[in-house]
Design a protein around this motif. Structure first.
Motif, PDB file in Angstrom:
ATOM      1  N   ILE A 148       0.838  -1.204   0.000  1.00  0.00           N
ATOM      2  CA  ILE A 148       0.000   0.000   0.000  1.00  0.00           C
ATOM      3  C   ILE A 148       0.875   1.257   0.000  1.00  0.00           C
ATOM      4  CG2 ILE A 148      -1.788   1.254   1.238  1.00  0.00           C
ATOM      5  CD1 ILE A 148      -2.656  -1.458   2.371  1.00  0.00           C
ATOM      6  N   VAL A 149       2.015   1.185   0.707  1.00  0.00           N
ATOM      7  CA  VAL A 149       2.951   2.318   0.675  1.00  0.00           C
ATOM      8  C   VAL A 149       3.381   2.595  -0.756  1.00  0.00           C
ATOM      9  CG1 VAL A 149       5.223   3.108   1.387  1.00  0.00           C
ATOM     10  CG2 VAL A 149       3.786   1.935   3.017  1.00  0.00           C
ATOM     11  N   LEU A 150       3.699   1.512  -1.492  1.00  0.00           N
ATOM     12  CA  LEU A 150       4.111   1.681  -2.882  1.00  0.00           C
ATOM     13  C   LEU A 150       2.993   2.289  -3.713  1.00  0.00           C
ATOM     14  CD1 LEU A 150       6.156  -1.539  -3.612  1.00  0.00           C
ATOM     15  CD2 LEU A 150       6.971   0.778  -3.347  1.00  0.00           C
ATOM     16  N   LEU A 151       1.744   1.845  -3.456  1.00  0.00           N
ATOM     17  CA  LEU A 151       0.612   2.390  -4.206  1.00  0.00           C
ATOM     18  C   LEU A 151       0.464   3.885  -3.943  1.00  0.00           C
ATOM     19  CD1 LEU A 151      -1.888   2.000  -5.964  1.00  0.00           C
ATOM     20  CD2 LEU A 151      -3.160   1.424  -3.910  1.00  0.00           C
ATOM     21  N   ALA A 152       0.584   4.266  -2.657  1.00  0.00           N
ATOM     22  CA  ALA A 152       0.454   5.687  -2.313  1.00  0.00           C
ATOM     23  C   ALA A 152       1.566   6.499  -2.978  1.00  0.00           C
ATOM     24  CB  ALA A 152       0.500   5.866  -0.791  1.00  0.00           C
ATOM     25  N   ALA A 153       2.794   5.952  -2.968  1.00  0.00           N
ATOM     26  CA  ALA A 153       3.908   6.662  -3.601  1.00  0.00           C
ATOM     27  C   ALA A 153       3.683   6.786  -5.098  1.00  0.00           C
ATOM     28  CB  ALA A 153       5.219   5.924  -3.320  1.00  0.00           C
ATOM     29  N   LEU A 154       3.091   5.734  -5.678  1.00  0.00           N
ATOM     30  CA  LEU A 154       2.811   5.737  -7.117  1.00  0.00           C
ATOM     31  C   LEU A 154       1.805   6.831  -7.453  1.00  0.00           C
ATOM     32  CD1 LEU A 154       3.731   3.848  -9.411  1.00  0.00           C
ATOM     33  CD2 LEU A 154       1.559   2.680  -9.178  1.00  0.00           C
ATOM     34  N   VAL A 155       0.723   6.902  -6.668  1.00  0.00           N
ATOM     35  CA  VAL A 155      -0.294   7.929  -6.913  1.00  0.00           C
ATOM     36  C   VAL A 155       0.339   9.316  -6.815  1.00  0.00           C
ATOM     37  CG1 VAL A 155      -2.415   8.963  -6.026  1.00  0.00           C
ATOM     38  CG2 VAL A 155      -2.218   6.501  -6.164  1.00  0.00           C
ATOM     39  N   GLY A 156       1.188   9.507  -5.775  1.00  0.00           N
ATOM     40  CA  GLY A 156       1.832  10.806  -5.601  1.00  0.00           C
ATOM     41  C   GLY A 156       2.760  11.140  -6.760  1.00  0.00           C
ATOM     42  N   ALA A 157       3.537  10.148  -7.206  1.00  0.00           N
ATOM     43  CA  ALA A 157       4.486  10.398  -8.290  1.00  0.00           C
ATOM     44  C   ALA A 157       3.750  10.719  -9.587  1.00  0.00           C
ATOM     45  CB  ALA A 157       5.383   9.180  -8.480  1.00  0.00           C
ATOM     46  N   VAL A 158       2.659   9.993  -9.846  1.00  0.00           N
ATOM     47  CA  VAL A 158       1.880  10.261 -11.057  1.00  0.00           C
ATOM     48  C   VAL A 158       1.294  11.666 -10.984  1.00  0.00           C
ATOM     49  CG1 VAL A 158      -0.213   9.625 -12.293  1.00  0.00           C
ATOM     50  CG2 VAL A 158       1.366   7.863 -11.569  1.00  0.00           C
ATOM     51  N   TRP A 159       0.840  12.041  -9.801  1.00  0.00           N
ATOM     52  CA  TRP A 159       0.254  13.373  -9.657  1.00  0.00           C
ATOM     53  C   TRP A 159       1.290  14.458  -9.952  1.00  0.00           C
ATOM     54  CZ3 TRP A 159      -3.681  16.267  -9.901  1.00  0.00           C
ATOM     55  CH2 TRP A 159      -3.642  17.556  -9.384  1.00  0.00           C
ATOM     56  N   TRP A 160       2.479  14.315  -9.403  1.00  0.00           N
ATOM     57  CA  TRP A 160       3.500  15.354  -9.565  1.00  0.00           C
ATOM     58  C   TRP A 160       4.004  15.452 -10.999  1.00  0.00           C
ATOM     59  CZ3 TRP A 160       6.881  15.051  -4.549  1.00  0.00           C
ATOM     60  CH2 TRP A 160       6.424  16.033  -3.665  1.00  0.00           C
ATOM     61  N   THR A 161       4.152  14.287 -11.645  1.00  0.00           N
ATOM     62  CA  THR A 161       4.748  14.317 -12.973  1.00  0.00           C
ATOM     63  C   THR A 161       3.708  14.394 -14.074  1.00  0.00           C
ATOM     64  OG1 THR A 161       4.794  11.928 -12.919  1.00  0.00           O
ATOM     65  CG2 THR A 161       6.811  13.057 -12.311  1.00  0.00           C
ATOM     66  N   GLY A 162       2.428  14.154 -13.756  1.00  0.00           N
ATOM     67  CA  GLY A 162       1.396  14.100 -14.781  1.00  0.00           C
ATOM     68  C   GLY A 162       1.157  15.441 -15.439  1.00  0.00           C
ATOM     69  N   GLY A 163       0.626  15.397 -16.649  1.00  0.00           N
ATOM     70  CA  GLY A 163       0.328  16.622 -17.376  1.00  0.00           C
ATOM     71  C   GLY A 163      -1.014  17.198 -16.944  1.00  0.00           C
ATOM     72  N   GLU A 164      -1.462  18.214 -17.685  1.00  0.00           N
ATOM     73  CA  GLU A 164      -2.713  18.880 -17.326  1.00  0.00           C
ATOM     74  C   GLU A 164      -3.920  17.979 -17.561  1.00  0.00           C
ATOM     75  OE1 GLU A 164      -3.256  21.686 -15.675  1.00  0.00           O
ATOM     76  OE2 GLU A 164      -1.104  21.504 -15.428  1.00  0.00           O
ATOM     77  N   ASP A 165      -3.815  17.104 -18.573  1.00  0.00           N
ATOM     78  CA  ASP A 165      -4.965  16.289 -18.945  1.00  0.00           C
ATOM     79  C   ASP A 165      -4.985  14.967 -18.199  1.00  0.00           C
ATOM     80  OD1 ASP A 165      -2.647  15.601 -20.134  1.00  0.00           O
ATOM     81  OD2 ASP A 165      -3.542  14.847 -21.977  1.00  0.00           O
ATOM     82  N   LEU A 166      -4.499  14.985 -16.964  1.00  0.00           N
ATOM     83  CA  LEU A 166      -4.377  13.768 -16.167  1.00  0.00           C
ATOM     84  C   LEU A 166      -5.733  13.078 -16.031  1.00  0.00           C
ATOM     85  CD1 LEU A 166      -2.063  12.456 -14.482  1.00  0.00           C
ATOM     86  CD2 LEU A 166      -3.087  13.531 -12.498  1.00  0.00           C
TER      87      LEU A 166
END
Lengths: 166, 455
Positions: A148-166
């Motif tokens: 679950i820690v990995l999942l949370a980190a994944l969500v955070g990383a996608v959020w930070w690096t994602g574009g506007e049309d996420l």
């Protein structure tokens, strides 16, 4: 037969890891050096396997060959703008050589001094099976939590690096 | 394994995180995710209260004792208030589906951390509760200052986490077990002391206690006040419970253990309160005052297991009103003078903020007073007379800067104040927080008796 095969395998793996390390230092191309590093790590994993340290071999492949080497390659390839930038000068770094020699000497000294303590290895080492059983019964809760820690980190990383049309 | 149903609150929160992540596929507005997440958090808080205390789980890796129940309910309720507020206000310029999901991940980590009685479970749940916090601190991706604060927070927090992990490896090496019940550092002598201090480094940094508080003001002032409202409160409750349990397991037989805690407590109280005084940014002021409040809590922790209930109760008594002050800072603006004229513009909010600030100062009849009363009582019983006198003096100092906020709200003037839209859900969050502040004040002694405080 029972002796010669592992010994032959050991010599092949040992030469592969040493040769890989030398080749890694000798190459002028950073990307090639990263691939040589990967080769050294895989050869080391093979040596662990020969010593019947199965879990250590697995971790070596997963963590070092899988994660660290790939991360190194990513970093090198993402920071290089042109293909030609990968080729670097080869300055002789005396300071680094001195530190590396000192480190090697220190390790050899420790091995020579503490040989009796090292000799007391248990007869049988619990294999991957016993380890896996422990991990999924006694330690099931921390294992699941880690995912679950990995999942949370994944969500955070996608959020930070994602574009506007996420 | 038959008792896994006792973890229903955690399952609800995790399921809620996944639902919130994808909820906006059904409706185009991403704020609805926060609303759904709030419903799940509220359900988790209710479930935790209904399930109540139980025995050990997973062979003693989790312990659902009275303190764990209280912490789980408090974490769930506070997260509900924050998510309701986000539902109403949103996150400026960004979608809030990820914020809601990350907050719920962090809630799950906090709930597990509050019941952990095993070093490995503690460490993993600590990471689960803080990793989402890094992202929330830099949630606005176009804001360079926010990202800088988040990066600072991330690097320092990771560094101290690793120091703590190093210490935990010592504890395991000395005791031969990761279970709290079998930890004994006494026989190891100086090595036990080193392990104790290394473990404390990680928790001190997470709770922003004195020698490890430097990241707090910069990180808070760089982030949005709305995100700080969550990060500075909910994980802190879980952190205090973890600290109380760990100190209870490690401190006996370690020479000078309570001395370390009391010295850190005194430094935190003095430094935090004096540094909060000249600040003109509400976020920086609350960051320093948070350092001071951690100092009060450490004082009770130093008193050993007898001080545990008072420390946990005070962590909640601090977190609830401080979350509301941060939310208000997000709505009205982060500068101290931005609160000017609040009483004429939004009288209900102004009067509610009076209750929150009085609670933070520690004036009866609100919860902060009772929190401090029991905190100082348990410290005095442990023989810490001088530190308690310092704490009382510093509480008076803290009244100085909290009253500046009240003065600004009731007597100050502000031209061109923003028109804050009325939102039912944000108002509900404020009502919920104010009710908790008032009700916990009335119910302080039954709650503390439930937690196991001896009067």
């Amino acid at each position: 037969m029972s002796e010669t095969l592992p010994v032959a395998a050991f010599w092949i793996l040992a030469l592969a890891s040493l040769g890989g390390a030398v080749a890694m230092m000798a190459t002028r191309n950073v990307v090639h050096a990263a691939f040589w590093l990967l080769e050294v790590m895989l050869a080391t994993a093979g040596i662990y396997l020969l010593l019947s340290a199965e879990f250590l071999a697995l971790v070596q492949v997963l963590v070092y060959a899988g994660a660290v080497a790939v991360l190194t390659l990513f970093t090198v390839m993402l920071t290089l703008r042109r293909r030609e930038d990968a080729v670097r000068e080869f300055p002789v770094a005396w300071g680094s050589m001195a530190i590396a020699s000192l480190f090697t000497g220190g390790i050899l000294l420790v091995l020579a001094r503490f040989r009796p303590a090292l000799a007391q290895v248990p007869e049988t080492i619990p294999g991957v099976e016993a380890f896996g059983e422990q991990m999924f019964t006694t330690w099931a809760l921390p294992f699941e939590l880690a995912s679950i820690v990995l999942l949370a980190a994944l969500v955070g990383a996608v959020w930070w690096t994602g574009g506007e049309d996420l | 394994m038959a008792d896994v149903w006792r973890l229903i609150p955690e399952f609800l929160v995790l399921g809620g995180a996944l639902v919130a992540l994808f909820a906006e596929r059904a409706r185009s507005d991403s704020r609805v995710s926060a609303g759904i997440a709030a419903a799940f958090a509220a359900a988790a808080a209710v479930a935790a209260a209904v399930i109540g205390p139980g025995g050990d789980l997973f062979g003693g890796q989790l312990s659902l004792d009275h303190i764990a129940v209280f912490a789980r309910v408090a974490i769930g309720a506070l997260a509900t208030a924050w998510l309701l507020w986000v539902w109403g206000r949103g996150v400026t310029g960004e979608r809030c589906a990820e914020a809601a999901a990350l907050a719920l991940f962090s809630v799950a980590g906090g709930m597990l951390m509050a019941s952990a009685r095993d070093l490995i479970v503690l460490y993993v749940s600590l990471e689960l509760s803080t990793i989402p916090a890094y992202v929330l601190m830099g949630y606005r991706r176009d804001d360079a200052r926010g990202l800088e604060g988040a990066l600072k927070y991330f690097l320092l927090s990771m560094l101290t986490s690793l120091v703590m992990l190093y210490g935990l490896s010592f504890v395991f090496g000395i005791s031969g077990s990761t279970s709290y019940g079998q930890i004994s550092l006494g026989a190891a002598g100086p090595l036990g002391q080193v392990a104790f201090v290394l473990v404390l480094v990680g928790l001190f940094a997470k709770l922003s206690a004195a020698p490890f508080h430097y990241w707090t003001p910069d990180a808070y002032a760089g982030a949005q006040a709305g995100a700080v409202a969550y990060v500075s409160t909910v994980p802190k409750i879980a952190g205090v419970v973890a600290l109380v349990r760990l100190v209870g397991a490690m401190a006996p037989n370690v020479a000078g253990a309570s001395g370390v805690l009391v010295v850190a407590a005194v430094f935190s109280m003095v430094l935090g309160n004096l540094a909060a005084f000249p600040q003109s940014d509400v976020r920086r002021m609350m960051a320093y005052s948070g350092v001071a409040h951690t100092g009060y809590i450490l004082l009770a922790t130093g008193a050993g297991t007898a001080g545990g209930p008072a420390a946990v109760f005070y962590a909640v008594a601090y977190a609830v009103p401080s979350m509301a002050v941060m939310m208000l800072a997000e709505e009205e603006g982060p500068a101290l003078d931005d609160l000017g004229g609040l009483a004429s513009r939004r009288p209900a909010v102004a009067w509610a903020s009076l209750a929150w600030l009085l609670s933070l100062v520690g004036i009866p009849p609100v919860v902060g007073f009772f929190g401090k009363l029991y905190l100082f009582t348990s410290a005095v019983r442990a023989g810490f007379i001088w530190p308690v006198l310092v704490a009382v003096a510093m509480s008076v100092v803290s009244a100085g800067y909290y009253f500046r906020l009240i003065r600004s709200a009731f007597l100050g003037q502000r031209k061109g104040a923003p028109v804050v839209e009325r939102r039912t859900s944000a108002a509900t969050a404020f009502v919920l927080i104010t009710v908790i502040v008032l009700a916990l004040g009335v119910l302080a002694s039954p709650v503390l008796a439930f937690l196991g405080m001896r009067f």
